[in-house]
Design a protein around this motif. Structure first.
Motif: not given
Length: 201
Positions: A51-53, A84-87, A107-115, A145-148
């Protein structure tokens, strides 16, 4: 094995071993005391994806400048994505503690249950291109990313990516993600762009 030409104590040609795949190349460097042989292959064995820091921004911005000469304010661009983490989720590729590439997922269009994710940007330093680093960035960062996503009770649904219509990276996105071209957008940035989507990843 081909004979190498020597000038000023340095071998400037190369030789390919007949006993190995053509993708293996044997390089040799001569100094007054030591002959060093380094066997290289298209697969980068010392590559690290993480991950970038914030401390990576200077080096990563140099990659951005070299990979995207039409774009400007490289440091600011990567910095605002990082903040802009975690988007936005950003990762770097390192070889011997040198940053040679990075990838940004959004991530597009908000934090969703299915991203729905967009592969926002993928960059590799020109001198390191063609060694599988871009492929490694995609394949090794995506599980992270999937873990996040799982931390926020979300799972990945689709991935979208846009790229120039004449960009050979289309083949990379198809082979790594299963993405297919779904639309062509004329004269979007500097040329026509294609929208590719990998569904039900």
């Amino acid at each position: 094995m081909k004979k190498l030409k020597v000038e000023s104590g340095v071998i400037i040609g190369y030789c390919a071993s007949e006993k190995r795949s053509p993708s293996y190349v044997l390089f040799a460097t001569i100094n007054p005391f030591i002959i060093n042989y380094v066997l290289t292959h298209r697969a980068v064995v010392d590559l690290k994806i993480r991950i970038m820091n914030g401390s990576d921004l200077n080096e990563a911005s140099l990659v951005h400048q070299a990979a995207f000469p039409r774009q400007s304010f490289s440091y600011e661009w990567l910095e605002c994505n990082l903040k802009a983490y975690p988007r936005f989720l950003s990762f770097v590729a390192e070889i011997n503690n040198q940053i040679v590439g990075y990838i940004v997922w959004a991530q597009k269009s908000g934090f969703r249950a299915e991203a729905v994710l967009e592969l926002e940007q993928l960059a590799v330093s020109p001198q390191f291109q063609g060694q599988g680093i871009g492929r490694n960035l995609i394949e090794k960062s995506l599980p992270l990313v999937k873990e996040e996503l799982a931390l926020r009770n979300s799972k990945l649904k689709h991935i979208m990516v846009t790229t120039r219509a004449d960009n050979h990276a289309q083949a990379l996105y198809k082979s790594t993600l299963g993405a297919e071209v779904e639309a062509t957008i004329s004269n979007l940035y500097s040329a026509d762009e294609v929208l590719m989507i990998a569904r039900n990843v």
